[in-house]
Design a protein around this motif. Structure first.
Motif, PDB file in Angstrom:
ATOM      1  N   ASP A 226     -35.202  32.698 -29.308  1.00  0.00           N
ATOM      2  CA  ASP A 226     -34.233  31.628 -29.578  1.00  0.00           C
ATOM      3  C   ASP A 226     -34.845  30.545 -30.452  1.00  0.00           C
ATOM      4  N   MET A 227     -36.094  30.192 -30.168  1.00  0.00           N
ATOM      5  CA  MET A 227     -36.755  29.170 -30.976  1.00  0.00           C
ATOM      6  C   MET A 227     -36.956  29.645 -32.406  1.00  0.00           C
ATOM      7  N   GLN A 228     -37.360  30.911 -32.576  1.00  0.00           N
ATOM      8  CA  GLN A 228     -37.560  31.434 -33.923  1.00  0.00           C
ATOM      9  C   GLN A 228     -36.243  31.525 -34.690  1.00  0.00           C
TER      10      GLN A 228
ATOM     11  N   ILE B 196     -35.559  29.684 -38.233  1.00  0.00           N
ATOM     12  CA  ILE B 196     -35.105  30.364 -39.452  1.00  0.00           C
ATOM     13  C   ILE B 196     -33.870  29.662 -40.022  1.00  0.00           C
ATOM     14  N   ASP B 197     -32.966  29.241 -39.161  1.00  0.00           N
ATOM     15  CA  ASP B 197     -31.786  28.497 -39.631  1.00  0.00           C
ATOM     16  C   ASP B 197     -32.204  27.200 -40.318  1.00  0.00           C
ATOM     17  N   ASN B 198     -33.164  26.502 -39.745  1.00  0.00           N
ATOM     18  CA  ASN B 198     -33.638  25.263 -40.368  1.00  0.00           C
ATOM     19  C   ASN B 198     -34.356  25.541 -41.686  1.00  0.00           C
ATOM     20  N   ALA B 199     -35.108  26.660 -41.738  1.00  0.00           N
ATOM     21  CA  ALA B 199     -35.803  27.001 -42.983  1.00  0.00           C
ATOM     22  C   ALA B 199     -34.815  27.289 -44.109  1.00  0.00           C
TER      23      ALA B 199
ATOM     24  N   ASP C 110     -40.262  22.903 -48.899  1.00  0.00           N
ATOM     25  CA  ASP C 110     -41.202  23.991 -48.628  1.00  0.00           C
ATOM     26  C   ASP C 110     -40.836  24.648 -47.300  1.00  0.00           C
ATOM     27  N   TYR C 111     -40.019  25.671 -47.383  1.00  0.00           N
ATOM     28  CA  TYR C 111     -39.579  26.341 -46.165  1.00  0.00           C
ATOM     29  C   TYR C 111     -40.637  27.290 -45.621  1.00  0.00           C
TER      30      TYR C 111
ATOM     31  N   ASP D 218     -45.734  26.929 -39.645  1.00  0.00           N
ATOM     32  CA  ASP D 218     -46.058  25.947 -38.596  1.00  0.00           C
ATOM     33  C   ASP D 218     -45.403  26.316 -37.274  1.00  0.00           C
ATOM     34  N   HIS D 219     -44.248  26.950 -37.323  1.00  0.00           N
ATOM     35  CA  HIS D 219     -43.541  27.328 -36.098  1.00  0.00           C
ATOM     36  C   HIS D 219     -43.795  28.778 -35.710  1.00  0.00           C
TER      37      HIS D 219
END
Length: 416
Positions: free
Chosen positions: A353-355, A359-362, A371-372, A378-379
């Motif tokens: 769920d966190m990943q 990915i949505d934020n990236a 810089d995605y 970092d995550h």
């Protein structure tokens, strides 16, 4: 009057009712505490509830929770130190202290630990707090080792502090430190009252169940037999009959006597049991569902609140009582420092769920021109390409072309 202890009071006193003053719980009660002796601590350590509390806290705190500076440090810890650290954690919680002693064969333990070339020959011993005594303490206020032991004593051997890593639990105030041999306050002493209450309820349950299932036989003339002391044969007869029926005994009364109550209802037993378990969960910091080993109760309850409580408890234990001692052990062996991993008690579903959110934020960062890639690294969504990074560092920087060279490249070199 000078020796009379000061009691707790709420500042309110009845002027015309002395009985109310005498019955005021805040005035007539005082908090007291006494040290639990070693015999009782060892008994609690062997008890089911005490053992489970220790195994839960120590296991969650140390089962695959460390991250190392290198793979060599990780292999060394797993092969040489991991089992000793786990034993020290259990003894630390149960007895307030655990002493990990390092010594090479034939060494004088009273002398400082020197340079060791071959760590494969080094031996380790973990001693619980009931085996450790302190011979002397540094009382120099100007010393960085103020109020720390100068010598330990275990089974008649004097041990120098440089050879020992002292895992101590909750530190007592300085006035009470000698009573604990300058160690820590055990977890069992902090929760002793709750453990006693739980044992009282546990002991009462079999007795109540047995009394509630007791049968009474009405035998004519039994009272006369008792008066003449001739009841032995009759009691023996019914005893043998009951042995064939069940493990529970039966009662015998005279037929002319009336018995109004033959069974005992189990009233409020579940509530009493739950009160003791809830208080035990409160003082240990372990959620009730984890302590009992059952799913979280309540409609639509996911157990997220219990997991957050447990996470805070374990993280506090790791940072305050384990991290510094583990790093000292690693430093004595010339190894790098360790840290506890983030994401304690996270499941695979939580990480996915966190990943997914990362990915949505990236994607939004890419649309913004940011810089995605660094965000995903970092995550821990993607792994950085070390191979490409290695060649990027080796490659010499190329200077931007000057105006003259740029014209030459464009075909105007003769004019320049």
């Amino acid at each position: 009057m000078a020796n009379v202890p000061r009691l707790f009071t709420d500042g309110i006193q009845a002027l015309n009712n002395m009985l109310a003053n005498r019955r005021n719980a805040q005035v007539n009660n005082r908090m007291t505490a006494s040290r639990v002796d070693w015999d009782e601590l060892r008994a609690i350590y062997r008890m089911g509830m005490g053992s489970k509390i220790i195994r839960l806290k120590s296991g969650i705190a140390l089962n695959d929770t460390l991250q190392f500076e290198s793979e060599a440090d990780k292999d060394f810890y797993i092969n040489r130190l991991q089992q000793h650290v786990k034993s020290a954690s259990k003894y630390q919680l149960a007895f307030g202290r655990a002493l990990v002693v390092i010594h090479e064969p034939g060494a004088d333990l009273s002398q400082p630990l020197g340079t060791i070339s071959d760590w494969s020959r080094v031996q380790y011993h973990v001693f619980s707090g009931d085996m450790v005594y302190v011979q002397s303490v540094n009382m120099d206020l100007n010393s960085p080792n103020y109020f720390k032991p100068q010598r330990y004593s275990v089974r008649g051997f004097t041990i120098h502090p440089s050879r020992a890593v002292d895992f101590r639990y909750v530190e007592p105030v300085e006035f009470d430190a000698p009573e604990y041999f300058y160690g820590g306050i055990p977890e069992f002493e902090l929760i002793r009252n709750e453990l006693v209450s739980d044992q009282v309820v546990q002991r009462a349950v079999p007795a109540i169940l047995e009394k509630s299932s007791t049968l009474f036989y009405k035998v004519k003339g039994f009272k006369d037999l008792l008066a003449d002391k001739q009841e032995t044969t009759l009691v023996t007869y019914f005893t043998e009959m009951e042995n064939l029926r069940s493990i529970y005994g039966a009662g015998i009364v005279d037929q002319q006597d009336e018995i109004e109550v033959h069974s005992q209802a189990l009233t409020n037993l579940a509530e009493s049991d739950m009160i003791t378990l809830r208080r035990l969960a409160m003082v240990t910091g372990l959620p009730l569902s984890w302590l009992v080993g059952e799913a979280a109760r309540g409609l639509n309850s996911t157990g997220e609140g219990e997991r957050q409580v447990l996470k805070q408890t374990i993280e506090s234990y790791q940072s305050e009582y384990l991290l510094a001692n583990i790093n000292r052990l690693m430093a004595l062996h010339g190894r790098g420092e360790v840290q506890f991993k983030d994401g304690l008690l996270e499941t695979d579903i939580d990480r996915m769920d966190m990943q997914t959110k990362a990915i949505d934020n990236a994607l939004k960062l890419w649309q913004m021109g940011e810089d995605y890639k660094a965000y995903l690294e970092d995550h821990a969504v993607v792994t950085p390409d070390d191979f490409a990074k290695f060649f990027a560092e080796e490659e010499e920087p190329v200077e931007p072309p000057s105006e003259v060279n740029l014209q030459a490249l464009l075909g105007g070199g003769n004019e320049a």
